[in-house]
Structures are given as structure tokens and as C-alpha cells.
Scaffold this active site. Structure first.
Site, PDB file in Angstrom:
ATOM      1  N   PRO A 222       0.831  -1.205   0.000  1.00 21.00           N
ATOM      2  CA  PRO A 222       0.000   0.000   0.000  1.00 21.00           C
ATOM      3  C   PRO A 222       0.868   1.258   0.000  1.00 21.00           C
ATOM      4  O   PRO A 222       2.038   1.197   0.378  1.00 21.00           O
ATOM      5  CB  PRO A 222      -0.788  -0.095   1.305  1.00 21.00           C
ATOM      6  N   PRO A 223       0.299   2.385  -0.436  1.00 24.28           N
ATOM      7  CA  PRO A 223       1.049   3.642  -0.460  1.00 24.28           C
ATOM      8  C   PRO A 223       1.578   3.996   0.931  1.00 24.28           C
ATOM      9  O   PRO A 223       0.894   3.774   1.921  1.00 24.28           O
ATOM     10  CB  PRO A 223       0.004   4.679  -0.883  1.00 24.28           C
ATOM     11  N   GLY A 224       2.783   4.501   0.957  1.00 26.86           N
ATOM     12  CA  GLY A 224       3.337   4.990   2.218  1.00 26.86           C
ATOM     13  C   GLY A 224       3.962   3.927   3.097  1.00 26.86           C
ATOM     14  O   GLY A 224       4.334   4.206   4.227  1.00 26.86           O
ATOM     15  N   HIS A 443     -13.887 -11.345  15.479  1.00 28.38           N
ATOM     16  CA  HIS A 443     -14.196 -12.054  14.239  1.00 28.38           C
ATOM     17  C   HIS A 443     -13.023 -12.960  13.841  1.00 28.38           C
ATOM     18  O   HIS A 443     -13.194 -14.162  13.628  1.00 28.38           O
ATOM     19  CB  HIS A 443     -14.498 -11.037  13.134  1.00 28.38           C
ATOM     20  N   GLU A 444     -11.839 -12.382  13.800  1.00 31.31           N
ATOM     21  CA  GLU A 444     -10.674 -13.188  13.402  1.00 31.31           C
ATOM     22  C   GLU A 444     -10.369 -14.254  14.452  1.00 31.31           C
ATOM     23  O   GLU A 444     -10.025 -15.385  14.114  1.00 31.31           O
ATOM     24  CB  GLU A 444      -9.446 -12.307  13.171  1.00 31.31           C
TER      25      GLU A 444
END
Ligand code: ADP
Ligand code: MG
Ligand code: ZN
Length: 620
Positions: A222-224, A443-444
Site C-alpha cells: 500500500p502507499p506509504g 471475528h478473526e
């Protein structure tokens, strides 16, 4: 093997635009000088009158106000008379006798537009040619001073050399000062890049053993997340120059310019090898061909092709490593990813809490912190932040502290800075609320706990609430060896595992969210396959139902139904049955092991990513 020869290194271009213009300047200049030398002598009207009277002028031509006399020796003299008076009157006025005038062969010609004689034209052309030559020879100078003509500027790309040099000047190629120390929390990526650095440091060691040298490294993330930074650091660690160019630059160019710049960039890199060529945002040119529409396509394709040609032209003694970055590895042209091109991939994920702490430590170097707050605490406060955000945070907090006249940066400054950044317009990364994070954690944890207690599920390899792509979290099973035949129970258990997330949400929060939609889709597909493809349903027996149409890559185009309405209803019932049973099993398991579920969720909220060994310790 002799690979396709890169076109440029040996073959000199014999005749370029620049050379042409230089030659033209010379020729025109010479012609001007000659024209001046043979130009007729210009004299005054009284002189002309005297010459006529003395019989030195054998004939006279009048062109408007211009008198051109031819002397006995054949040379020409010229004089300009006053406008509005005839040539005859003028000569008479300066006492040329009527007899002489009558005897003089006089020719009146249409006047040509005055002042437009050959050597002035030549002179103008010479100057123009010279200016053209200067433009072709020193495009940079003109560009910098705002005189640039775009199409003259195709010959030299402006790669960025780091370490403060301005770029463009060949002799200034230096290694960047950035090293791995400046890139924190990316240990896995650094490990994978170690070999590249060794090669750049000592290419001969590899060449001696005949090893095929790595050519391309694709950095995805992802960017950054530090892709550009890491690429620079590779060059910095190896102590080699870094040539960088961005894919998005090519998009607005004229056709053919991008390819020329790529050629030039690689040429310079070869000259300074070993070196790193960095193509930032390669997806801008390397998108799958044919996947886009409209114009601009040609340019992109030519640029992409040029990159591929350059890379294919590398021989064993080309010590240039090409690194590229993208945040969309999924849309890249497969041609880029073939062996011998970008066949190494390094993934940079969003940082988890430990990595964030390490990154913050880099950017808080030399910034005094209030002893009441620790870097670890700031890291815990910033889930979802990537490296670029953290750098920004450290800087904003320091600015706030300075504006408030403080000696150290305190908790309040970090909180205020964080609010600014989250509210800022450029942020694309979603920041979750406290409750949303709790839901994601449970959830995970639900998936992971259920999978752990199921006999036929693969062991859990990693659980994380660090978002990745579209997913807010993920639970990764580790398949143990390839499986070609699976029993019915394995399908059932897999469905239970998929429903574990949803079950946990219901048990803990007594409500459910949209977060499970992908899980439900996959579970339904599996259940349908059990019934219609594998003959696992007692009610429906061994036959298969429906014919898949379309192909696996373009996605299914639907199903040709080859069964009755009645059977369709039974299929639906069977699928419902399988899902309902599985969901019940998931809930039972989670209720039974509630303490494990709570423990894992809490641990996830704390450290965000849990690997297999830590996970198994928690479950024991
Ligand atoms: P990308 O190319 O992946 O979009 P960059 O490499 O341009 O990201 O990162 C932007 C800035 O964010 C860097 O200059 C650096 O200051 C900071 N940064 C990003 N990742 C890290 C990291 N892992 N460690 C330290 N700083 C980082
Ligand atoms: Mg970048
Ligand atoms: Zn899920």
C-alpha cells in the site's frame, strides 16, 4: 546465450538533429559572408552622378529608388535616391548633361520590396539555424529558463541521483545516504533484499560461479509503506548510484518520448554500474495490455516495451538491478513478471504495532519525548497508520509542541496531531473506531479458535487484524502438503471455519456485521459444490447438477441448468442444511472455548498479528 543486443551502447548515432543544425549554421554563415563580399558597393547620389558624367557607368538599372550602375570592369555600384523624384531628374540635378543621359542605356525595373536583399535573408536564416542548434545542444538550459520546447528534450532523462546532486550530470552519480537503518519494521523485506545488495557490492563473486544475476525486483504494498525508501536504502547499503524515474511521468508524454527516456536512463545506469534503476509506480505503464481503453495506450505500451527490451538486453556483465514499485501488483502485465524480468517480489504490508513502534523510533530520533509517554504507547494508538503517516505524526506532534512553547512532546500533542492526520484530506487508509476494532478482533479470533479445534482444518499459521487489501483482518491456515483427495468431513470443517468469524460476532456482541460477507460467499460456494459436484448429498445422490460455463480466468459466465425445478429446490435445501449445521457447530465450539476466544481477541488487540507458535501457546 547471446540475448538480443541492446541497441545503444556501441552504435554511435552518426547524424542527429543537433549535428544537422550545426552544419546548417556553418553553411549559411559562409554563404552570408560570400554574399557580403560580392555585394555591390554602395555610394552616394552625387558620386553616382559624377561616375555617370565621367562615363565610368556603362549602363544603369533603376529599381524604384535604387540606382544600380554597371561599370566598365563589370562590377556594380548602387545608390539610393530620394523618393518621389525621378532618376533622370535626380541625375540632372547633380549636373549630368543631357547628352550623357541620352547615351546611357537606362533600364527601369519594377521596384522590389525595399531592403529585402539576399544577404539579409541569409543572415536571418543563419541566426535561426544557430538558435535551433543551441536548443538541440543545451535543452536543459532553455528548459530551466522557461524557454523549453518539449520535443527537443527527448534525449536526456532526468534521473534523480540522491545524495544531493541535481541529476542529469553524469559525473555526479553518487550513492544515496539512506540505509536500512532508516527503514524500520520491514525485516522480512530486508532479508529478501540482502542478496541483491551482496550482488551489487561484489558482482564478480556471482559472475565467477556463472550465476544468473537477478534483474528485477518488484516491491508491492500500500502507499506509504516505504517502497521508495527501501529501494533507495538498497542502493545506499550497497554504495551504488540510484537512478529513479516514475511511471506516472510517462503518461502525459508524447508518443516515443517515454521509450527514449527509458533508453537513456538505462544507458546512464550501465555507465555507472553497478547501479540501481528504480521505476516508481510501474503500474502506470505496466498495466495489462488491452485491459485499458482509449488513447495514451500507445505511449504506455512503447514505454513498457522499452523497459522489457532493456531488461532482456542485460548480459551477465550488466551489473544493473531494476527495482520497481506498485500498489497494484494484481493489474500488472504478466510479461513484466516473467523469469528474467521482475521475477523477485517483495511485499510490504501495513505495519503492525511492533513495526509501528520501530518506525516511530526512527522518526522520533532527536525529538525529546515527555517521560510520561512511551513510543510503544504511541504505536498502540495508531492502528492502520503506515510509515508515511507515522513520519507525518512525529513531525506534526513536534510542530505542535514547538508552537505551544514546550520543551518536550507530550501525549496531548500526539493526540492532537493524530486527529489532524485522520481528518486530513489525503488519507486513504481507513481508521477503525474502537468498537470496530473489537469486532474485527473477535471475528478473526473466532475463525482461528474454531479452526484450531476442528479435526480436518489445517493449522493456523497467522492471525492478524492489520488490514490488507479489502480485508480488515485475516486468518491464514497453513496447508500441510498438497491434497488431491479430500473427504467430506474436510469440506464440512472448512465451512465451519469460515463461519467461525460470524459466530463469534453473534456470541460476543449479540449482533452481526457486514464483515463476514466474503466468508459467507465462500462457504456457500463450498456447500454448493459438495451437493452439485461431488455427490456428497444423500438425498440427491451421485449425479452432478449444472454445467459450468465460461472459463476460470474470466470468471464463470453462469451455469447451464440441466435439472428440474424440483431438484433445484432440493439443492437449495441441502445447501441450507449444510450451512446451518456448520454454523451451529461453530457456535458450540466457541461457547465451549469462550475463554480462549476472549484471550485471543485481547492478544490481537494488543499485538495485532499473532504467528503460529504464539497462537498455539495461547490455545494450550
Ligand atoms: P511508498 O513508496 O511505499 O509509497 P515511501 O517510501 O515514499 O512510501 O515512504 C514515504 C515516507 O514514509 C518515507 O520517506 C519515510 O519517511 C516514511 N516511511 C515509510 N515507511 C517507513 C519505514 N518502514 N521506516 C521508516 N520510515 C518509513
Ligand atoms: Mg513511493
Ligand atoms: Zn471472516
Amino acid at each position: 546465450m547471446l540475448s538480443r543486443n541492446p541497441r545503444q551502447p556501441k552504435k554511435k548515432q552518426i547524424f542527429t538533429l543537433q549535428h544537422g543544425l550545426a552544419a546548417l549554421t556553418l553553411i549559411l554563415g559562409l554563404a552570408t559572408v560570400v554574399a557580403w563580399m560580392y555585394a555591390p558597393q554602395t555610394i552616394s547620389i552625387p558620386q553616382m552622378a559624377r561616375a555617370v558624367e565621367a562615363g565610368e557607368v556603362k549602363s544603369l538599372v533603376v529599381q524604384g529608388d535604387l540606382l544600380i550602375g554597371t561599370t566598365a570592369s563589370g562590377s556594380q555600384v548602387r545608390a539610393l535616391k530620394e523618393r518621389g523624384i525621378s532618376a533622370i531628374d535626380t541625375l540632372q540635378f547633380f549636373s549630368v548633361s543631357t547628352g550623357t543621359l541620352r547615351a546611357l542605356p537606362l533600364l527601369i525595373e519594377e521596384s522590389q520590396s525595399a531592403g529585402f536583399d539576399s544577404h539579409q535573408i541569409l543572415l536571418t536564416l543563419t541566426v535561426l539555424a544557430f538558435v535551433g542548434y543551441l536548443l538541440a545542444r543545451y535543452p536543459g538550459w532553455f528548459q530551466e529558463n522557461g524557454w523549453g520546447l518539449p520535443f527537443f528534450n527527448t534525449r536526456r532523462s532526468k534521473p534523480l541521483f540522491l545524495s544531493g546532486s541535481r541529476g542529469g550530470k553524469d559525473d555526479k552519480a553518487k550513492a544515496p545516504t539512506v540505509t536500512f537503518q532508516d527503514v524500520a519494521g520491514t525485516d522480512q523485506a530486508k532479508l529478501e533484499l540482502q542478496e541483491i545488495i551482496e550482488f551489487l557490492k561484489e558482482p564478480s563473486k556471482f559472475a565467477k560461479l556463472g550465476a544468473r544475476i537477478p534483474r528485477g525486483v518488484l516491491m508491492a504494498g500500500p502507499p506509504g509503506t516505504g517502497k521508495t525508501l527501501l529501494a533507495k536504502a538498497v542502493a545506499g547499503e550497497a554504495g551504488v548510484p540510484f537512478f529513479s524515474i516514475s511511471g506516472s511521468e510517462f503518461v502525459e508524454m508524447y508518443v516515443g518520448v517515454g521509450a527514449a527516456r527509458v533508453r537513456d536512463l538505462f544507458k546512464q545506469a550501465r555507465k555507472h554500474s553497478p547501479a540501481v534503476v528504480f521505476v516508481d509506480e510501474i503500474d502506470a505503464v505496466g498495466r495489462q495490455r488491452g485491459a485499458s481503453n482509449g488513447h495514451g495506450n500507445d505511449e504506455r505500451e512503447q514505454t513498457l516495451n522499452q523497459i522489457l527490451v532493456e531488461m532482456d538486453g542485460f548480459t551477465t556483465d550488466t551489473n544493473v538491478i531494476v527495482m520497481a514499485s506498485t500498489n497494484r501488483p494484481d493489474i500488472l502485465d504478466p510479461a513484466l513478471l516473467r523469469p528474467g524480468r521482475f521475477d523477485r517480489k517483495v511485499f510490504l504490508d501495513r505495519p503492525d504495532v511492533q513495526s509501528r513502534e520501530a518506525i516511530l523510533a526512527v522518526h522520533l530520533r532527536g525529538k525529546p519525548l515527555d517521560p510520561a509517554i512511551s513510543i510503544a504507547e504511541v504505536a498502540r494508538l495508531t492502528p492502520g497508520f503506515v510509515g508515511a503517516d507515522l513520519e507525518n505524526l512525529a513531525n506534526e506532534a513536534a510542530i505542535l509542541a514547538a508552537r505551544r512553547g514546550l520543551a518536550v512532546i507530550g501525549r496531548v500533542e500526539f493526540q492532537d496531531a493524530m486527529e489532524r492526520i485522520i481528518a486530513g484530506p489525503e488519507r486513504q487508509n481507513k481508521i477503525l473506531s474502537k468498537l470496530e476494532r473489537d469486532v474485527v478482533a473477535y471475528h478473526e479470533a473466532g475463525h482461528a479458535v474454531v479452526m484450531h479445534y476442528l479435526e480436518y482444518c489445517d493449522p493456523v499459521h497467522k492471525v492478524s487484524i492489520v488490514s490488507r487489501g479489502m480485508a480488515l483482518g485475516y486468518t491464514m491456515p497453513m496447508p500441510e502438503g498438497d491434497k488431491y483427495l479430500r473427504r467430506r468431513e474436510a469440506f464440512e470443517d472448512e465451512i465451519v471455519g469460515l463461519l467461525g468469524g460470524r459466530a463469534a460476532e453473534e456470541i460476543i456482541f449479540n449482533r452481526v456485521t457486514t464483515g463476514a460477507s466474503n466468508d459467507l460467499e465462500r462457504a456457500t460456494k463450498l456447500a454448493r459444490a459438495m451437493v452439485t459436484r461431488y455427490g456428497f448429498s444423500q438425498k440427491l445422490g451421485l449425479r452432478t447438477f449444472g454445467e459450468e460455463q465460461g472459463n476460470a480466468y474470466l470468471g464463470s459466465l453462469g451455469e447451464a441448468r440441466d435439472y428440474s425445478e424440483e431438484k433445484a429446490r432440493v439443492i437449495d435445501q441441502e445447501i441450507d442444511q449444510i450451512l446451518a449445521t456448520a454454523y451451529q457447530r461453530a457456535k458450540t465450539l466457541l461457547t465451549e472455548h469462550r475463554s480462549k476466544l476472549d484471550g485471543l481477541a485481547a492478544a490481537l488487540l494488543e499485538v495485532e498479528t499473532i504467528e503460529r507458535s504464539a497462537f498455539e501457546a495461547l490455545m494450550a
